[in-house]
Design a protein around this motif. Sequence first.
Motif, mmCIF file in Angstrom:
data_model
loop_
_atom_site.group_PDB
_atom_site.id
_atom_site.type_symbol
_atom_site.label_atom_id
_atom_site.label_comp_id
_atom_site.label_asym_id
_atom_site.label_seq_id
_atom_site.Cartn_x
_atom_site.Cartn_y
_atom_site.Cartn_z
ATOM 1 N N VAL A 265 0.848 -1.189 0.000
ATOM 2 C CA VAL A 265 0.000 0.000 0.000
ATOM 3 C C VAL A 265 0.888 1.246 0.000
ATOM 4 O O VAL A 265 1.831 1.346 0.783
ATOM 5 C CB VAL A 265 -0.951 0.023 1.219
ATOM 6 C CG1 VAL A 265 -1.891 1.221 1.142
ATOM 7 C CG2 VAL A 265 -1.760 -1.275 1.304
ATOM 8 N N PHE A 266 0.587 2.174 -0.916
ATOM 9 C CA PHE A 266 1.302 3.440 -1.071
ATOM 10 C C PHE A 266 0.399 4.553 -0.538
ATOM 11 O O PHE A 266 -0.690 4.774 -1.080
ATOM 12 C CB PHE A 266 1.604 3.711 -2.547
ATOM 13 C CG PHE A 266 2.431 2.629 -3.198
ATOM 14 C CD1 PHE A 266 3.802 2.775 -3.313
ATOM 15 C CD2 PHE A 266 1.836 1.477 -3.692
ATOM 16 C CE1 PHE A 266 4.575 1.795 -3.912
ATOM 17 C CE2 PHE A 266 2.595 0.483 -4.292
ATOM 18 C CZ PHE A 266 3.972 0.636 -4.404
ATOM 19 N N TYR A 267 0.836 5.247 0.504
ATOM 20 C CA TYR A 267 0.066 6.331 1.107
ATOM 21 C C TYR A 267 0.691 7.669 0.735
ATOM 22 O O TYR A 267 1.905 7.840 0.848
ATOM 23 C CB TYR A 267 0.062 6.215 2.631
ATOM 24 C CG TYR A 267 -0.627 4.983 3.160
ATOM 25 C CD1 TYR A 267 -1.990 4.995 3.432
ATOM 26 C CD2 TYR A 267 0.087 3.818 3.397
ATOM 27 C CE1 TYR A 267 -2.621 3.863 3.931
ATOM 28 C CE2 TYR A 267 -0.545 2.681 3.893
ATOM 29 C CZ TYR A 267 -1.896 2.707 4.154
ATOM 30 O OH TYR A 267 -2.524 1.593 4.646
ATOM 31 N N ALA A 268 -0.132 8.640 0.308
ATOM 32 C CA ALA A 268 0.335 9.989 -0.016
ATOM 33 C C ALA A 268 -0.230 10.933 1.043
ATOM 34 O O ALA A 268 -1.314 11.499 0.883
ATOM 35 C CB ALA A 268 -0.137 10.399 -1.405
ATOM 36 N N GLY A 269 0.506 11.045 2.141
ATOM 37 C CA GLY A 269 0.035 11.842 3.267
ATOM 38 C C GLY A 269 0.930 13.029 3.557
ATOM 39 O O GLY A 269 1.544 13.593 2.664
ATOM 40 N N ALA A 270 0.992 13.355 4.839
ATOM 41 C CA ALA A 270 1.815 14.466 5.326
ATOM 42 C C ALA A 270 2.393 14.059 6.671
ATOM 43 O O ALA A 270 1.848 13.161 7.335
ATOM 44 C CB ALA A 270 0.947 15.723 5.463
ATOM 45 N N PRO A 271 3.492 14.666 7.085
ATOM 46 C CA PRO A 271 4.088 14.315 8.365
ATOM 47 C C PRO A 271 3.078 14.379 9.507
ATOM 48 O O PRO A 271 2.291 15.326 9.604
ATOM 49 C CB PRO A 271 5.192 15.371 8.550
ATOM 50 C CG PRO A 271 5.565 15.750 7.154
ATOM 51 C CD PRO A 271 4.265 15.712 6.401
ATOM 52 N N GLY A 272 3.094 13.347 10.340
ATOM 53 C CA GLY A 272 2.199 13.310 11.497
ATOM 54 C C GLY A 272 0.832 12.726 11.237
ATOM 55 O O GLY A 272 0.072 12.492 12.175
ATOM 56 N N MET A 273 0.485 12.486 9.984
ATOM 57 C CA MET A 273 -0.839 11.918 9.681
ATOM 58 C C MET A 273 -0.828 10.423 9.953
ATOM 59 O O MET A 273 0.084 9.709 9.561
ATOM 60 C CB MET A 273 -1.207 12.123 8.201
ATOM 61 C CG MET A 273 -1.568 13.517 7.822
ATOM 62 S SD MET A 273 -2.087 13.629 6.065
ATOM 63 C CE MET A 273 -3.774 13.053 6.208
ATOM 64 N N ALA A 274 -1.871 9.946 10.621
ATOM 65 C CA ALA A 274 -2.049 8.508 10.821
ATOM 66 C C ALA A 274 -2.460 7.901 9.480
ATOM 67 O O ALA A 274 -3.167 8.538 8.693
ATOM 68 C CB ALA A 274 -3.122 8.253 11.861
ATOM 69 N N LEU A 275 -2.027 6.677 9.210
ATOM 70 C CA LEU A 275 -2.379 6.028 7.948
ATOM 71 C C LEU A 275 -3.835 5.587 7.916
ATOM 72 O O LEU A 275 -4.453 5.502 6.865
ATOM 73 C CB LEU A 275 -1.474 4.831 7.695
ATOM 74 C CG LEU A 275 0.023 5.148 7.605
ATOM 75 C CD1 LEU A 275 0.820 3.872 7.363
ATOM 76 C CD2 LEU A 275 0.294 6.175 6.533
ATOM 77 N N SER A 276 -4.378 5.290 9.083
ATOM 78 C CA SER A 276 -5.798 4.909 9.160
ATOM 79 C C SER A 276 -6.353 5.241 10.536
ATOM 80 O O SER A 276 -5.618 5.473 11.496
ATOM 81 C CB SER A 276 -5.986 3.427 8.850
ATOM 82 O OG SER A 276 -5.373 2.640 9.849
ATOM 83 N N HIS A 277 -7.669 5.261 10.623
ATOM 84 C CA HIS A 277 -8.378 5.506 11.888
ATOM 85 C C HIS A 277 -9.287 4.325 12.159
ATOM 86 O O HIS A 277 -9.847 3.742 11.291
ATOM 87 C CB HIS A 277 -9.269 6.750 11.803
ATOM 88 C CG HIS A 277 -8.530 7.994 11.458
ATOM 89 N ND1 HIS A 277 -8.572 8.538 10.212
ATOM 90 C CD2 HIS A 277 -7.713 8.781 12.189
ATOM 91 C CE1 HIS A 277 -7.849 9.639 10.191
ATOM 92 N NE2 HIS A 277 -7.308 9.810 11.354
#
Length: 138
Positions: A126-138
């Motif tokens: 799985v490739f996630y395009a997030g930002a620093p500090g963001m959780a990958l899932s809730h």
Amino acid sequence: MHPFMALKPLFLTCACLVLLGCKNTPTEIKVEQLLKADKSWDGAAYSYPDAKPEFTVVKITLPANTTLKWHSHPMPNLAYLVSGELMVETEDGIHKTTLKPGQVLPEVVNTSHRGISGKAPVELIVFYAGAPGMALSH
């Protein structure tokens, strides 16, 4: 220009290297587009977080006949199924799809969903395009 757009070529190159692997002496170079999407599999349009980009790539292995807990992702992400079969459904029961080896799923964002493995174990990247500090899932 959105900060993610400047990193798009780098992200695509890294994704290709991870998915295709590296060979010491390739006899030919082959590039196969597996997915191009601006919407998730349920049809919702993507937008990036307004922050410094941070990409995360994870390998997930599920035993056969396993049902994941309901969860959601706060950022766009893509899942590449390496092996097994994975059925994915939204909690509202409206959307359901099955992923087979070699297929890529443009994941839903901020929508509760879960995956269910079939009779064989599942391995996905799985490739996630997030930002620093963001959780990958809730």
